[in-house]
Enzyme design. Structure first.
Site, mmCIF file in Angstrom:
data_model
loop_
_atom_site.group_PDB
_atom_site.id
_atom_site.type_symbol
_atom_site.label_atom_id
_atom_site.label_comp_id
_atom_site.label_asym_id
_atom_site.label_seq_id
_atom_site.Cartn_x
_atom_site.Cartn_y
_atom_site.Cartn_z
ATOM 1 N N HIS A 248 0.815 -1.221 0.000
ATOM 2 C CA HIS A 248 0.000 0.000 0.000
ATOM 3 C C HIS A 248 0.843 1.262 0.000
ATOM 4 C CE1 HIS A 248 -3.778 -2.128 0.553
ATOM 5 N NE2 HIS A 248 -3.136 -2.908 1.410
ATOM 6 N N ARG A 249 2.155 1.082 0.037
ATOM 7 C CA ARG A 249 2.999 2.268 0.150
ATOM 8 C C ARG A 249 2.825 3.192 -1.065
ATOM 9 N NH1 ARG A 249 7.306 2.197 3.539
ATOM 10 N NH2 ARG A 249 7.648 -0.007 3.141
#
Lengths: 313, 581
Positions: A248-249
Site C-alpha cells: 500500500h505504500r
C-alpha cells in the site's frame, strides 16, 4: 571566507525539471520517504542533489559513498583514539543523517549488499541500534530523507530497497542543442567565476537560492495542513489497483506527494492534476514486473492507462 | 601535429584545469603510460607523484593502507587515490580494460567529481579531487570497459604511433598564472555541432569545451572561440586535421577556418611564457594565410579512428560491471579467485592475515593497558579481529535450454545442438532447462524449469525424451528463462560470465503469458501467445553476456515464426536436422 567546495547554485541548474521537482517534493513532504534518481551518465544527478542540499540545509548532504565500511555507516570507536588506548565514540553516517535530515547515497546500486542491509534495517525501523566493537548503545530514533542516485546501466536495486524510496524519477540526458548549449555556457562560466575572489554572478545565484529556499520552506509549512479530499485518496487507490502495485505504500506516497506538489504550485488544495503529476514517480518502481528484474520505465501505454483511470470509472 | 605534440598539448591543458581530470590515450602501449604520466606530473609542479593502478588494486590499497608505525602508537594512511592533504598528482592506469573493480569504482567516484568522500575504517574526510587520471586502452578492448568508467574519460587522444618519442626530454612549460578564458557563444555552439548526434550525457560536451578552453589559454587568448574548439576537436580526432602550410614562429602553427587565422600551440615554448606577474600575452601572432583542408562538418563519431570506439556496435563481449561480487558459497570454491578485498570473517578459513593484524593493532593499547608499547609480547587477538579475503568468483558459464516438446522431432535435436552440449560439458557449465508443452506437466498452461549443476545430471537427458502435450506455453517458458538469465548474468552479484541460450521451438506458442501466470485457461487462442513470446524474447535480446541460438525444426507451415523469434532474441538461427534444404 570562500567555501571549501563551492557548488553551482541550485537556481542556475539547466533543464532536468522532473529531477528538481522530485527533490523539492521529497523535502516539502518528508513522509513521502525520499527519492531515487535513476539516469544515464552525465545528467547532473549528483550536482542537483548537492546543490539542493546546500540550498536547503546550508551544507553538503550527509553522503554515503560506495566505498563506505560498516563502522562508518553504523558508528563505532575512533581508531586514532583506540591507538592511544582511549575509547571515543564516533557517530556513524546514519546518525549524522538523522541530525541533518537527509542521507545521500551516490551510485546506490553499486553499494555492497551488506551496507544496503544496514540502511534498510534503520530506515524500516526508524531506530539505530549500535551493538558492535564493544559498544552497546541504547536505540536512537533516526529519521531522514533517503536520496539516492544511480546509473541503471550498472543494474537495478533489490525490490526491498527500491520500495524504501518514496519516489523514483528516471531522467535522461538533455539532447536539444539549445539546452546543451546552455549547459555548456553555465558550467564553464561557473568554472571561471568560482576562481574569482568575488563573483557577482555567484552572489546573484546565492540570492536566487535564498528566495527559492524561502518559497520551498513556505510550501513545506503549507503542505502540512493541506487536506486531501476523500475522492482523491480513492483515486490514488484506484491508480494503485490499476497498476497492481505491491503493498500500500504506493498509494500513500502518491497522496503525500500530491500534497507537496499542490503546495509547491501555490494551490490551496490538492487537485487531480497533482495526483496525475506525481503518480508515475510513485508507481513505476513498485510494479510487480520490477521484482522480475524487468526495466523500470514509464511507457506510452502506462500513460494511457493512467489517463483512463483519471478520466473516471 | 604529431602524436607527441598532440598529447603534450592535452597534458598541458590538463595541468591548467583540474576539471580535465580523465584522459584516455587510445592504443598507447601500457609500458609507455608511466612516462607520459611523468610528463603530466612534471607539468603539475615539482615533486608531484605518479600513482599506478594495476589490475590487482584493492579497496584497501586505494583508500586506506594502514601502516602501524614503530612503537605501535600511530598509523599512517596512504591510500593511492585518497587525494586529500597532498598536492594534486597523476593516477596512471596502464590498461583500462584490466583495471580492478575497486579501481574502476574509485574512478567513477573521483574523476571529474566536485566532491569526494571517504568513509572507511574510522576515517571521515571529504575533499575536492584534483588528481589527473591518465589511462591507456587498446581500441579493440574499449568495449570491455564499463561505459560508466569510459564516460569519466571524455578526453581521448589517439596514441597508436607514439612509439619512440620521449616525453621525459621535453622542456618545462610555464603554466602558472594562466587564467581560464571565457567561453564565447560561438564556441559553445561549435561544441554542440561537432558532437551533434553523439552526445552521451554532458561530459563529452564539457570535455571538448574545456579542452578548447585549455588550448585557448595556452595560445594566450582571453576568449574561447569556435576555432579553439576545432583545434581541440582535431587533437581528439573528432575533426580531420587541416593541411598545414607555414609555421610562423617556433612551436606555433597557423591554421585558418572560415576566413580567420588561429595560432595553435604546439607545445608551449618557454619564450611565450607569461611575464613575471603571471599575466599572459594578449594575443598570439597572426601571420601568413594558409590553405586549410579541414572540413566544417564533423567526422563520423563512432567510425574507424573515432575517439569514442564504444559507440560502435560491440563485439559481443560484455563490459565489466562495477558492482562488488558476492562470493557464492559453492562447494569446493573456497580459496579460489584472486583477492579483491577483505571482510569480517565468519569462518576460520581463508583468513586475511594482514588486515586481521591491522584490525587487532588498533585495540592493543586498550586491551593491554599503558604498558603495552614497552612490553614485548604478541598481539592480543580476539575473534572479532578476524578478517577473511573477499575474492573474485571463478568465472562461471551457463547453458540455458528451452525445449518446446510440441515442436516435434525431439530425437533430431541432438545432432544440431550436440556441439553446444559438448561445450557445456567441457566448460563445466551450469545447465538450466525450461520445458514447454510436456504431456505430463503438472499444469499444461505453464512451463517448468530446473537447474542442474552440470550436463551429467540425469534430469537433463530425461528432458529430451518427453511426450508432446496439447498446449504450448512458450511465452511462459521464455519468461522463466529470462528470469534465470537476468539473475545469473545481470545483477550485481552475478558470477556467470558467459551464458548460452538455446531455444528449440517452432514458435507456435498458444498460451498467453497472463493465462500461464493466472493459471486460467484462455477463452480463445489467438496470436496473443505468439506476441507475448516475442515480447519476452525482445527483453532477452537486450541482455548482456547472453548469446542466443534458435533451432529451426524444419519445413512446416508458419515457419516464419521461428525466424521471427530468432530476430526478437537477436539469435542465430540454426537449421535443424529435420530441414532437408
Amino acid at each position: 571566507m570562500p567555501e571549501r567546495h563551492p557548488l553551482l547554485p541550485y537556481s542556475y541548474l539547466v533543464g532536468q525539471e522532473a529531477l528538481r521537482r522530485g527533490l523539492e517534493i521529497a523535502y516539502v513532504m518528508p513522509s513521502v520517504g525520499g527519492i531515487l534518481i535513476s539516469g544515464e551518465r552525465g545528467t547532473a544527478k549528483s550536482t542537483a542533489v548537492r546543490s539542493f542540499a546546500r540550498m536547503m540545509y546550508g551544507e553538503l548532504p550527509v553522503t554515503l559513498p560506495i566505498n563506505a565500511t560498516d563502522d562508518r555507516v553504523m558508528g563505532g570507536l575512533r581508531i586514532d583514539a583506540l591507538m592511544r588506548g582511549d575509547t571515543e565514540e564516533q557517530p556513524g553516517l546514519l546518525e549524522q543523517a538523522g541530525e541533518q535530515g537527509v542521507l545521500y547515497v551516490d551510485e546506490v546500486n553499486l553499494l555492497d549488499d551488506h551496507i544496503v542491509n544496514l540502511i534498510l534495517d534503520v530506515v524500516s525501523t526508524g531506530l539505530l541500534v549500535v551493538q558492535r566493537e564493544g559498544l552497546d548503545k541504547p536505540a536512537i530514533p533516526v529519521t531522514f530523507t533517503l536520496v539516492g542516485t544511480m546509473n541503471p546501466e550498472e543494474g537495478t536495486l533489490r525490490p526491498q530497497l527500491l520500495d524504501r524510496f518514496g519516489l523514483l524519477v528516471p531522467i535522461s540526458a538533455e539532447t536539444s542543442a539549445e539546452t546543451r548549449n546552455e549547459v555548456l555556457k553555465t558550467v564553464l562560466r561557473f568554472d571561471v567565476e568560482r576562481a574569482k575572489e568575488r563573483s557577482g554572478w555567484l552572489e546573484d545565484g546565492a540570492a536566487l537560492d535564498r528566495a527559492h529556499r524561502e518559497r520551498i520552506a513556505a510550501a513545506r509549512e503549507a503542505a502540512r495542513g493541506m487536506p486531501v479530499r476523500e475522492e482523491l485518496t480513492i483515486l490514488c487507490a484506484r491508480i494503485a489497483a490499476e497498476f497492481e502495485l505491491a503493498g500500500h505504500r504506493g498509494e500513500i506516497v502518491m497522496a503525500q506527494a500530491a500534497r507537496a506538489l499542490a503546495a509547491l504550485e501555490g494551490r490551496e488544495g490538492v487537485g487531480e492534476e497533482d495526483v496525475a503529476g506525481v503518480a508515475p514517480y510513485a508507481i513505476m518502481h513498485r510494479r510487480r514486473e520490477v521484482a522480475y528484474g524487468e526495466g523500470i520505465a514509464w511507457t506510452g501505454e502506462d500513460a494511457r492507462r493512467l489517463r483512463k483511470v483519471l478520466s473516471g470509472p | 601535429m604529431n602524436d607527441r605534440e598532440r598529447i603534450d598539448a592535452v597534458l598541458a591543458c590538463a595541468a591548467l584545469d583540474r576539471r580535465l581530470g580523465g584522459i584516455l590515450l587510445l592504443d598507447l602501449a601500457p609500458h609507455r603510460l608511466v612516462e607520459v604520466a611523468g610528463r603530466l606530473a612534471g607539468l603539475l609542479g615539482e615533486g608531484r607523484q605518479v600513482r599506478v593502478l594495476g589490475s590487482a588494486a584493492t579497496e584497501e590499497d586505494l583508500w586506506a593502507r594502514l601502516r602501524p608505525a614503530p612503537g605501535g602508537r600511530s598509523w599512517v594512511v596512504d591510500g593511492l587515490v585518497a587525494g586529500y592533504g597532498r598536492p594534486a598528482g597523476v593516477v596512471a592506469v596502464p590498461d583500462l580494460a584490466t583495471m580492478s573493480t575497486a579501481a574502476a569504482r574509485a574512478a567513477v567516484m573521483l574523476v571529474g567529481a566536485e566532491v569526494a568522500h571517504l568513509e572507511r575504517t574510522g576515517q571521515q574526510v571529504s575533499w575536492r579531487p584534483e588528481d589527473r587520471w591518465l589511462a591507456a586502452c587498446r581500441r579493440e578492448d574499449v568495449g570491455r570497459v564499463s561505459p560508466h568508467v569510459l564516460d569519466r574519460f571524455a578526453i581521448r587522444v589517439d596514441a597508436a604511433n607514439l612509439s619512440t618519442a620521449r616525453f621525459d626530454a621535453l622542456e618545462a612549460l610555464p603554466l602558472a598564472g594562466r587564467a581560464l578564458p571565457d567561453l564565447s557563444a560561438g564556441a559553445a555552439g561549435r561544441v554542440v555541432e561537432v558532437l551533434a548526434g553523439h552526445a552521451r550525457g554532458a561530459r563529452r560536451d564539457l570535455g571538448l569545451a574545456r579542452l578548447a578552453r585549455g588550448m585557448a589559454a595556452l595560445a594566450g587568448a582571453d576568449t574561447v572561440l569556435a576555432e579553439h574548439v576545432d583545434v581541440a576537436a582535431r587533437v581528439m580526432g573528432l575533426l580531420a586535421a587541416p593541411e598545414v602550410v607555414a609555421a610562423p614562429v617556433p612551436g606555433e602553427r597557423v591554421v585558418r577556418r572560415a576566413g580567420q587565422e588561429l595560432a595553435v600551440p604546439r607545445a608551449l615554448p618557454a619564450e611565450r611564457a607569461g611575464d613575471a606577474a603571471g599575466r599572459v600575452r594578449d594575443e598570439p601572432e597572426r601571420l601568413a594565410p594558409v590553405v586549410v583542408a579541414a572540413p566544417d562538418v564533423p567526422d563520423a563519431v563512432g567510425g574507424p579512428g573515432s575517439p569514442y570506439p564504444e559507440d560502435e556496435v560491440g563485439d559481443g563481449r560484455a563490459p565489466s560491471t562495477l558492482t562488488l561480487v558476492w562470493q557464492r558459497a559453492l562447494p569446493g570454491t573456497w580459496g579460489h579467485g584472486h583477492v579483491i578485498g577483505d571482510r569480517q570473517a565468519h569462518e576460520v578459513r581463508d583468513i586475511a592475515v594482514v588486515p586481521t593484524l591491522l584490525k587487532a593493532a588498533t585495540q592493543q593499547a586498550r586491551r593491554c593497558g599503558p604498558g603495552h608499547v614497552r612490553s614485548a609480547h604478541p598481539l592480543h587477538l580476539t575473534a572479532s579481529d578476524l578478517r577473511s579475503h573477499r575474492r573474485a568468483p571463478q568465472p562461471r558459464r551457463l547453458l540455458a535450454l528451452v525445449l518446446d516438446h510440441t515442436s516435434g522431432r525431439q530425437g533430431e535435436w541432438y545432432d544440431a545442438i550436440g556441439p553446444y552440449l559438448r561445450w557445456a560439458y567441457a566448460a563445466r557449465a551450469t545447465v538450466s532447462v525450461v520445458e514447454v508443452g510436456d504431456a505430463d506437466a503438472a499444469d499444461e498452461l505453464c512451463a517448468a524449469a530446473f537447474t542442474a549443476r552440470s550436463l551429467l545430471d540425469p534430469r537433463v537427458a530425461a528432458a529430451f525424451e518427453r511426450r508432446p502435450g496439447r498446449a504450448t506455453p512458450l511465452a511462459h517458458g521464455l519468461s522463466l528463462v529470462a528470469e534465470t538469465l537476468q539473475r545469473e548474468t545481470q545483477q550485481g552479484n552475478a558470477a556467470v560470465t558467459d551464458a548460452l541460450l538455446i531455444v528449440v521451438t517452432d514458435g507456435r506458442g498458444n498460451v498467453p503469458l497472463a493465462a500461464s501466470r493466472s493459471r486460467r485457461r484462455p477463452e480463445r487462442v489467438g496470436r496473443e501467445g505468439v506476441e507475448d513470446a516475442l515480447e519476452v524474447a525482445r527483453k532477452i535480446g537486450r541482455l548482456n553476456r547472453v548469446r542466443s541460438l534458435v533451432l529451426d525444426p524444419g519445413p512446416r507451415t508458419a515457419a516464419h515464426l521461428t525466424a521471427d523469434l530468432a530476430d526478437a532474441l537477436r539469435a542465430t538461427l540454426l537449421p535443424g536436422a529435420g530441414r532437408d534444404g
